[in-house]
Scaffold this motif. Structure first.
Motif, mmCIF file in Angstrom:
data_model
loop_
_atom_site.group_PDB
_atom_site.id
_atom_site.type_symbol
_atom_site.label_atom_id
_atom_site.label_comp_id
_atom_site.label_asym_id
_atom_site.label_seq_id
_atom_site.Cartn_x
_atom_site.Cartn_y
_atom_site.Cartn_z
ATOM 1 N N GLU A 70 -87.390 16.885 91.855
ATOM 2 C CA GLU A 70 -87.306 16.950 90.393
ATOM 3 C C GLU A 70 -86.402 18.093 89.931
ATOM 4 N N PHE A 71 -86.320 19.164 90.727
ATOM 5 C CA PHE A 71 -85.453 20.299 90.420
ATOM 6 C C PHE A 71 -83.979 19.959 90.673
ATOM 7 N N ARG A 72 -83.750 18.869 91.396
ATOM 8 C CA ARG A 72 -82.408 18.344 91.668
ATOM 9 C C ARG A 72 -81.555 19.339 92.473
ATOM 10 N N ILE A 73 -82.131 19.820 93.560
ATOM 11 C CA ILE A 73 -81.354 20.697 94.438
ATOM 12 C C ILE A 73 -80.246 19.869 95.099
ATOM 13 N N PRO A 74 -79.111 20.501 95.432
ATOM 14 C CA PRO A 74 -78.001 19.740 96.014
ATOM 15 C C PRO A 74 -78.214 19.332 97.464
ATOM 16 N N ALA A 75 -79.057 20.072 98.192
ATOM 17 C CA ALA A 75 -79.266 19.747 99.598
ATOM 18 C C ALA A 75 -80.575 20.352 100.069
ATOM 19 N N LEU A 76 -81.218 19.646 101.009
ATOM 20 C CA LEU A 76 -82.446 20.116 101.638
ATOM 21 C C LEU A 76 -82.240 20.116 103.145
ATOM 22 N N ILE A 77 -82.515 21.258 103.762
ATOM 23 C CA ILE A 77 -82.399 21.383 105.213
ATOM 24 C C ILE A 77 -83.790 21.630 105.779
ATOM 25 N N LEU A 78 -84.270 20.728 106.597
ATOM 26 C CA LEU A 78 -85.568 20.879 107.249
ATOM 27 C C LEU A 78 -85.368 21.641 108.548
ATOM 28 N N SER A 79 -86.033 22.796 108.653
ATOM 29 C CA SER A 79 -85.819 23.679 109.790
ATOM 30 C C SER A 79 -87.160 24.160 110.329
ATOM 31 N N GLY A 80 -87.130 25.164 111.218
ATOM 32 C CA GLY A 80 -88.350 25.676 111.798
ATOM 33 C C GLY A 80 -88.258 27.173 112.057
ATOM 34 N N GLY A 81 -88.897 27.648 113.141
ATOM 35 C CA GLY A 81 -89.399 26.988 114.321
ATOM 36 C C GLY A 81 -88.625 25.740 114.688
ATOM 37 N N GLU A 82 -89.334 24.886 115.353
ATOM 38 C CA GLU A 82 -88.819 23.556 115.642
ATOM 39 C C GLU A 82 -89.493 22.586 114.682
ATOM 40 N N PRO A 83 -88.749 22.064 113.692
ATOM 41 C CA PRO A 83 -89.387 21.224 112.662
ATOM 42 C C PRO A 83 -90.086 20.001 113.227
ATOM 43 N N MET A 84 -89.577 19.478 114.345
ATOM 44 C CA MET A 84 -90.206 18.286 114.913
ATOM 45 C C MET A 84 -91.530 18.617 115.592
ATOM 46 N N SER A 85 -91.885 19.913 115.664
ATOM 47 C CA SER A 85 -93.189 20.310 116.199
ATOM 48 C C SER A 85 -94.287 20.251 115.146
ATOM 49 N N ARG A 86 -93.918 20.154 113.873
ATOM 50 C CA ARG A 86 -94.937 20.115 112.825
ATOM 51 C C ARG A 86 -95.701 18.792 112.889
#
Length: 403
Positions: A70-86
């Motif tokens: 809703e805030f309309r950010i230009p980009a989202l980066i999913l990171s960690g740690g290792e994000p696939m461990s969540r």
């Protein structure tokens, strides 16, 4: 992030610089978890292979996604740690794709991408998957603390390429792996990697503990010389590899000087206009961070300074509030001191990476010790020393020393 290849194309095919209009929305780097199957020497989150208490619940994380959309950010980066461990990584990634963020990226060590999940990952349609490799073979494994990490990460790269996922390699430059930079660039060419990201070391987390391993200035200059040469060679040959750098905005001034020695003054003036429109370091303005506990920071490395918590208020409210550090980071020019304050290229560099100055001196506005440019190159007084030497001792306590 300094997009070296993009600005090389500007020298060949100039277009008018894009000026910012209205409030700047940040690229959000969201560290989903501190859990990680590796134990890298430069890890700014000090991650480990265990569960950490206090991380966002599934419902809280889903609420963050909706607010960011809703805030309309230009980009989202999913990171960690290792994000696939969540525990709910796939559900969060699927919701992020359903919300149709303008640009959705995954920052991963690559070791968990395999034949069993690559189809699911590809179906999510990430715009980009960045995989970290810090050398070839045993050098990477030493750097990342686990034997076999290189082979597993390279398998992840190949799996992405086989399924048409845009993939890049991220390489953190230190004195112990600088000699592997040519081989890393060769690996990109041989594997058809789409992007190469050279990251300069930032003094945060274990990266601060091991700051004595930072590349010396002459090593950094040699690395930038090689990187610029290889990037230009790829542009001239029409090869698709994109080269970018991160965490040392002096790279833009380096490139401007490189162009000045090779191109006509009008081309250089055009490039400079683009670089000034970009503006260099964007911590607290064009980049923001949410850590695994839901705390908001000016960027991923400012872990000792919290603007607010998404457990208490939405990110959109925190980011548009009246926090004094965010306000000062957004000031141009920033209240810089030392070499950075005397630099003629503040409009291009933006003052470089503030957290290194903070970690060494307790003052976020002091000069960045990782600036490898000479006094002449930054337009400072000739009597000033040509370069500062990266600090090798213990850090001052940076907690809450923001003046």
């Amino acid at each position: 992030m300094f997009r070296l290849t993009q600005y090389m194309h500007q020298l060949l095919h100039p277009t008018p610089p894009r000026l910012r209009r209205g409030p700047v929305k940040p690229v959000v780097i969201w560290n989903l978890t501190r859990s990680c199957n590796l134990k890298c020497r430069h890890c700014y989150t000090v991650s480990a292979d265990r569960v950490f208490p206090g991380e966002l619940t599934h419902d809280q994380a889903m609420g963050v996604l909706r607010d960011l959309h809703e805030f309309r950010i230009p980009a989202l980066i999913l990171s960690g740690g290792e994000p696939m461990s969540r525990f709910d990584f796939w559900e969060l990634a699927e919701e992020a794709r359903r919300l149709d963020f303008r640009h959705l990226s995954l920052s991963t060590n690559g070791t968990k991408i395999n034949s069993g999940n690559i189809d699911r990952l590809a179906d999510l349609g990430f715009d980009y998957v960045g995989i970290s490799l810090d050398g070839i073979g045993a050098v990477n494994d030493w750097f990342r603390g686990v034997a076999g990490a290189f082979d597993d990460a390279l398998a992840g790269v190949r799996a992405c390429k086989a399924r048409g996922v845009k993939v890049g390699l991220r390489f953190t430059l230190t004195r112990d792996n600088a000699h592997h930079l040519p081989a890393m660039l060769d690996l990109c060419r041989d594997e058809g990697v789409d992007k190469f990201y050279l990251s300069h070391l930032v003094y945060a987390g274990r990266g601060d503990k091991h700051r004595g391993e930072d590349a010396a200035h002459d090593h950094t200059r040699k690395a930038m010389d090689l990187l610029t040469t290889r990037a230009w060679d790829a542009v001239e040959k029409g090869e698709p590899l994109e080269v970018v750098t991160g965490n040392n905005d002096a790279d833009a001034v380096w490139f401007l000087n490189w162009a000045r020695a090779r191109f006509a003054p009008e081309a250089v003036a055009h490039l400079q206009a683009h670089l000034e429109a970009w503006g260099g370091n964007s911590s607290g303005l064009g980049v923001g961070n949410i850590d695994p506990q839901g705390r908001v920071h000016p960027d991923t490395y400012w872990s000792d300074y919290t603007v607010g918590s998404v457990k208490e208020r939405p990110f959109s409210e925190i980011w548009t509030g009246d926090d004094p550090i965010l306000a000062t980071l957004r000031t141009r020019p920033r209240p810089l001191k030392g070499r950075c304050g005397a630099c003629a290229w503040q409009k291009v560099c933006g003052g470089n990476t503030r957290i290194r100055a903070l970690q060494l001196t307790g003052d976020p506005w002091a000069e960045d010790p990782a600036c490898y440019l000479s006094a002449r190159e930054i337009g400072a007084d000739d009597t000033e020393r040509l370069a500062v030497t990266p600090f090798r001792g213990k850090s001052h306590d940076p907690a809450h020393r923001f003046h």
